[in-house]
Design an enzyme around this catalytic site. Structure first.
Site, PDB file in Angstrom:
ATOM      1  N   HIS A 192       2.028  -5.411   3.557  1.00 19.98           N
ATOM      2  CA  HIS A 192       1.261  -4.977   4.724  1.00 19.98           C
ATOM      3  C   HIS A 192       1.563  -5.931   5.881  1.00 19.98           C
ATOM      4  CE1 HIS A 192      -1.920  -2.959   6.892  1.00 19.98           C
ATOM      5  NE2 HIS A 192      -2.368  -4.141   7.266  1.00 19.98           N
ATOM      6  N   GLU A 237      -9.314   0.008  -2.841  1.00 14.35           N
ATOM      7  CA  GLU A 237      -9.634  -0.146  -1.418  1.00 14.35           C
ATOM      8  C   GLU A 237      -8.352  -0.254  -0.608  1.00 14.35           C
ATOM      9  OE1 GLU A 237     -12.785   0.038  -0.355  1.00 14.35           O
ATOM     10  OE2 GLU A 237     -13.249   0.358  -2.475  1.00 14.35           O
ATOM     11  N   GLU A 294       8.969 -10.298   6.242  1.00 13.19           N
ATOM     12  CA  GLU A 294       8.702  -9.374   5.131  1.00 13.19           C
ATOM     13  C   GLU A 294       9.888  -9.348   4.189  1.00 13.19           C
ATOM     14  OE1 GLU A 294       7.281  -5.440   6.244  1.00 13.19           O
ATOM     15  OE2 GLU A 294       6.381  -6.223   8.064  1.00 13.19           O
TER      16      GLU A 294
END
Ligand code: GRF
Length: 197
Positions: free
Chosen positions: A110, A144, A175
């Site tokens: 993310h 979640e 990343e």
């Protein structure tokens, strides 16, 4: 015996390429499948060029049938023998049923320093907040959205004049280093957090 890893993408797949490239030599994992929800995802061609099996499950073919869509995903992933799943720019929200099927063996990257900025537009939100640092997080996937135990983060500075695009490019570079590092540790059995400087 190496651990078969499936990588789920929706777009260009630059993280996917880095993960595939990292799984060679004495690496504990091997990429067994690159799966996209979008037949136009640029990453599919890149995966084929690297000799990795690809599949597409197009969400649009399933209309309101999210269960059918996820069943088709599961059938491709399990059919390829995948034991670990890496979400790498996979832009569909997954149901608890799907997530529990892969409990403890699914990772996501993310583009924010979670728990900050779950969801979309992370870079614009970091800039609007006046943050001095941004970054990315690899975490285990739980029910979640963009939650679950953090396995690693990389921090980058926010520079004067940054736009969401320039910040995104700087974060994406990190990343590409973070995800392979965390995946390797994960496949070796580590569940503690390891950050990149
Ligand atoms: C990355 O920024 C990832 O963190 C986000 O989507 C982007 C995917 O880029 N979830 P790519 O397809 O790996 O190039």
């Amino acid at each position: 015996m190496s651990i078969p890893v499936a990588i789920l993408i929706s777009g260009g797949g630059s993280n996917m390429v880095r993960l595939v490239e990292s799984m060679k030599g004495d690496h504990p994992g091997r990429a067994c499948l690159v799966l996209s929800n979008d037949p136009a995802a640029g990453g599919l061609e890149k995966a084929r060029e690297m000799g990795i099996a690809t599949a597409t499950v197009d969400r649009r073919d399933f209309k309101n049938d999210r269960e059918g869509f996820e069943k088709a995903l599961i059938s491709e992933i399990d059919g390829a023998g995948a034991e670990v799943i890496c979400l790498a720019g996979f832009m569909r929200i997954l149901t608890p049923h799907f997530i529990s099927h892969y409990a403890g063996r699914m990772l996501n990257i993310h583009p924010s320093l979670l728990p900050k900025y779950r969801g979309l537009d992370t870079h614009a939100r970091a800039l609007a907040a006046g943050d001095k640092e941004a970054g990315c997080t690899v975490h285990e996937v739980t029910a979640e959205l963009d939650d679950g135990p953090i396995l690693g983060q990389a921090v980058v500075p926010v520079l004067p004049g940054d736009t969401p695009a320039t910040l995104a490019a700087r974060v994406l570079e990190r990343e590409h280093a973070l995800y392979p590092m965390v995946l390797r540790r994960f496949l070796e059995g580590a569940r503690d957090r390891a950050d990149l400087g």
